[in-house]
Design a protein around this motif. Sequence first.
Motif, PDB file in Angstrom:
ATOM      1  N   GLY A  76     -54.922 -71.486  79.314  1.00  9.21           N
ATOM      2  CA  GLY A  76     -53.877 -71.036  78.327  1.00  9.21           C
ATOM      3  C   GLY A  76     -53.099 -72.142  78.944  1.00  9.21           C
ATOM      4  O   GLY A  76     -53.297 -72.893  79.577  1.00  9.21           O
ATOM      5  N   VAL A 105     -50.428 -68.569  75.561  1.00  9.45           N
ATOM      6  CA  VAL A 105     -50.674 -67.503  76.322  1.00  9.45           C
ATOM      7  C   VAL A 105     -48.969 -67.101  77.246  1.00  9.45           C
ATOM      8  O   VAL A 105     -49.256 -66.198  77.089  1.00  9.45           O
ATOM      9  CB  VAL A 105     -51.272 -67.294  77.786  1.00  9.45           C
ATOM     10  N   TYR A 274     -52.750 -62.856  80.626  1.00  7.61           N
ATOM     11  CA  TYR A 274     -52.610 -63.816  79.722  1.00  7.61           C
ATOM     12  C   TYR A 274     -53.721 -63.691  78.786  1.00  7.61           C
ATOM     13  O   TYR A 274     -53.734 -64.290  77.571  1.00  7.61           O
ATOM     14  CB  TYR A 274     -53.053 -65.318  80.241  1.00  7.61           C
ATOM     15  N   HIS A 275     -54.105 -62.488  78.856  1.00 12.79           N
ATOM     16  CA  HIS A 275     -55.338 -62.323  77.492  1.00 12.79           C
ATOM     17  C   HIS A 275     -55.844 -63.030  77.544  1.00 12.79           C
ATOM     18  O   HIS A 275     -56.808 -64.085  75.996  1.00 12.79           O
ATOM     19  CB  HIS A 275     -54.880 -61.508  76.350  1.00 12.79           C
TER      20      HIS A 275
END
Length: 279
Positions: A76, A105, A274-275
């Motif tokens: 990310g 992200v 941050y997925h």
Amino acid sequence: MIVDAHHHLWRDDQGYAWLDDRYLAPIRRTFSPADLRAELAANGVDRTILVEGGRCDVDEARILLGYLPDIPEVAGVVAWADPASPALAEILAGYRALPGGERLVGIREQIQGIGDPGYLDRDDVRCGLRTIGDAGLAFDLCIRADQLAAAARVARDLPDVRFVLDHLGKPAIRDGGFAPWAADLAALAENANVTAKLSGLVTEASWKTWTADDLRPYVEEALRLFGAERLMFGSDWPVCLLATPYAKWISVLTLILPADAREMIFGGTAERTYHLTRD
């Protein structure tokens, strides 16, 4: 799975003016994808978050996302943007449209360099933070310790925005500034939408003489307030090189943290916050 949630890359010809400070001469050089990958391999780090480096212009996002083909470990990117910009929505859409834009992200602004104590209370800034949250992005709080109280207010008032505190708010470790920092950090930690990075602490201590015991009270207080589920490891490489090699920071943090907190802090929290997706 170890995730380094905070590092940078730059070339010495890319206009990072803050590196002109004479004390920063040891890191005033190019840090390349090859340099980073060597550190990651040597320390068993699997994934990383590449964070804007203080250039503070929208063109840097293209540079950072452009590193992705050469650094598969980067999961990310946190790019720079001004939350108060009237064009913020268009800027974010433009980032997403860049090659690699799906790995965006988060967003960061250099709030630590803004003198206005009411910056995070401004309506235009808060509107922008909502826009960032609505875009599915986290907002990294790059702030000083004296800005923690304002960060606590904005996190309380914008519960749907994911905030990430960089460097634990830069406590004045070398000056023993524990008590006021801890009180304001506690107010910020009351907000469930805030996570924090165990990063950047060595450069807030005495660069040449710091010890693990100098850092221990700050790490332990953050763990008490946030819990392992809201703390993540970050190297702040290459800035950390002013005070420590990459490997030493990992070993010191491992020494300080209890065994049952390490898995979450060294990986799980960053993936969730941050997925991050797994390829």
